[in-house]
Design a protein around this motif. Structure first.
Motif, short mmCIF file in Angstrom:
data_model
loop_
_atom_site.label_atom_id
_atom_site.label_comp_id
_atom_site.label_asym_id
_atom_site.label_seq_id
_atom_site.Cartn_x
_atom_site.Cartn_y
_atom_site.Cartn_z
N GLU A 110 -6.33 -1.23 0.75
CA GLU A 110 -6.81 -0.85 2.09
C GLU A 110 -7.75 -1.91 2.64
N GLN A 111 -8.59 -2.45 1.77
CA GLN A 111 -9.50 -3.51 2.20
C GLN A 111 -8.71 -4.76 2.58
N VAL B 287 -7.38 -4.24 6.05
CA VAL B 287 -8.42 -4.42 7.06
C VAL B 287 -8.70 -5.91 7.29
N ASN B 288 -8.80 -6.66 6.20
CA ASN B 288 -9.05 -8.10 6.32
C ASN B 288 -7.88 -8.80 7.03
N ALA B 289 -6.66 -8.39 6.68
CA ALA B 289 -5.48 -8.99 7.30
C ALA B 289 -5.42 -8.68 8.79
N GLU B 290 -5.79 -7.44 9.15
CA GLU B 290 -5.82 -7.08 10.58
C GLU B 290 -6.85 -7.93 11.33
N TYR C 100 0.83 -1.20 0.00
CA TYR C 100 0.00 0.00 0.00
C TYR C 100 0.87 1.25 0.00
N ALA C 101 2.00 1.20 0.72
CA ALA C 101 2.91 2.35 0.72
C ALA C 101 3.47 2.60 -0.68
N VAL C 102 3.79 1.51 -1.41
CA VAL C 102 4.27 1.67 -2.79
C VAL C 102 3.18 2.26 -3.67
#
Length: 446
Positions: free
Chosen positions: A195-196, A199-202, A160-162
């Motif tokens: 981003e989704q 969220v799923n990984a968290e 996501y940072a990339v």
């Protein structure tokens, strides 16, 4: 005084914070789970009961010893127990006796019960150790699941940072008119998808942490977390042994097989105990008794004989032996023997079934290790190829030779390839440890 209280409160707060920030290693998780599991505690109580059963069996070899005393008063016609003569008056009497009996022979059933109690204690120890083995495997698997989910989350955040950098650069190109606005929207859609994924990984990290905490009987889920441990593919030569060799060794030390074998031994002992009921039972007894009466008078002086003197004058002993020979008891002895034989056959069948299950599990684990390692190697090759393709796509996108949709697809394929590498890596590590565990190698991941 206030200063001291402030220091104590500060130290207490630090202690609480330290407890909340504790990071659990795999070794700590496994140790804590084994020591605090409720099923382990129950099995340990069963083991204590089995040891008490052994004490009961030992006590059956010893003669029993019982003492009793009684005192009574009678008014009217009664019999004086000291001379068995009738008297019509108010009389006070007392008596006491000590009795001991012992079984001399009962078809060796006492001896076999003692042996059975010892076997039962050993069987409960095997059952307890087998449960601990299962807990170690479950905790290791749950721990690796948390590590795997955390690594996936780390990858998604890095990706996501990339993407954010790509989006920033794309906005600049759109503003300068180099690329159409549609490319920016495509990159924004990719960022939203990532981003989704984060969220799923968290959520997966949280769920896996809760699952691990539940295995450890810990309810403070919010403050429970594992240490930042990294696990590489461990070197192992376990595949140098065939599945048949691993199975042969597992039969010699696996606690589940030992527990199943002890079930056969216990059933065999039950058959011997049941057959012992066919034999006569020989027992012996000894009794000492004495009595006192306030109507027991000296025939010469007419005075009441003293309490101690009466106990001495009126005492007596009895002893003897008793032989009970079983002749007919409604087929109960024969039926008990037959039931014991059936239980023995069932125990033998269970042992063979457990051996078959173990062999099946070992063969499956052996195949899993080979297949999951191949999957891991294939995933790494795929990731390497995807990364090269992504770098090539990035260069083309930067010079306007690729649209944003195709570029986002290339990045998505890299994301999926990295997630697959992480999944296959930890799947392989866990399957490898299972196979080593069957070979007698303790669970160690570092």
């Amino acid at each position: 005084m206030k200063f001291k209280i402030a220091i104590l409160l500060a130290l207490f707060s630090v202690g609480i914070a330290s407890a909340q920030l504790k990071k659990w290693t795999l070794v700590e998780c496994v140790t804590y789970a084994v020591e605090n599991n409720l099923s382990v505690a129950q099995f340990e109580l069963d083991l204590d009961n089995a040891k008490i059963d052994r004490s009961d069996a030992l006590g059956a070899f010893l003669p029993d010893l019982n003492a009793s005393t009684s005192a009574s008063g009678n008014t009217g016609l009664s019999f004086d127990p000291t001379n068995n003569e009738p008297v019509t008056t108010t009389i006070f009497t007392a008596s006491g006796n000590i009795t001991s009996s012992a079984t001399l022979f009962d078809g060796l059933r006492n001896y076999k019960r003692l042996h059975r109690a010892e076997l039962n204690a050993i069987a409960n120890q095997y059952r307890l150790e087998d449960l601990k083995d299962d807990i170690r495997l479950m905790v290791a698997n749950a721990y690796l699941q948390v590590v795997s989910n955390k690594e996936s989350l780390k990858v998604f955040r890095a990706q996501y940072a990339v993407t954010e950098q790509d989006l920033k650069r794309t906005k600049e190109l759109v503003e300068s008119g180099v690329v159409p606005r549609g490319d920016q929207l495509e990159i924004e859609a990719t960022a939203a998808t990532q981003e989704q994924q984060i969220v799923n990984a968290e959520s997966l990290v949280l769920i896996s942490r809760i699952n691990l905490a539940q295995l450890l009987q810990i309810t403070d889920y919010e403050n429970f977390d594992i240490a930042q441990e990294e696990f590489d593919i461990p070197p192992s030569d376990i595949l140098n042994n065939s599945a048949k060799t691993i199975f042969a060794k597992a039969l010699t030390f696996r606690n589940d097989i030992k527990f199943s074998q002890s079930g056969v031994d216990l059933a065999s002992k039950d058959v011997e105990i049941a057959k012992g009921a066919r034999y006569p039972t020989l027992s012996a007894f000894f009794n000492y008794n004495t009595r006192y009466s306030d109507q027991n008078l000296d025939p010469v002086t007419g005075e009441l004989i003293g309490f101690k003197e009466q106990l001495y004058i009126n005492d007596g002993i009895s002893y003897g032996a008793q032989l009970n020979i079983p002749i007919f008891n409604g087929f109960s002895t024969r039926n008990n023997i037959e039931r014991s034989k059936i239980s023995l056959l069932k125990a033998k069948l269970q042992l063979e079934q457990d051996k078959l299950d173990l062999e099946t599990n070992i063969n499956q684990a052996y195949v899993d290790v080979t297949n999951f390692y191949k999957s891991y190697e294939a995933a790494e090759k795929t990731l390497e190829a995807r990364r090269l393709a992504y770098e090539y796509s990035k260069e083309r996108f930067n010079v306007g030779l690729m649209n944003a949709f195709d570029f986002s697809q290339a990045q998505s394929r890299v994301d999926n390839a990295e997630a697959e590498v992480i999944r296959t890596k930890y799947d392989y590590i866990f399957r490898l440890k299972i196979l080593e565990f069957y070979f007698g190698i303790p669970i160690r991941l570092n």
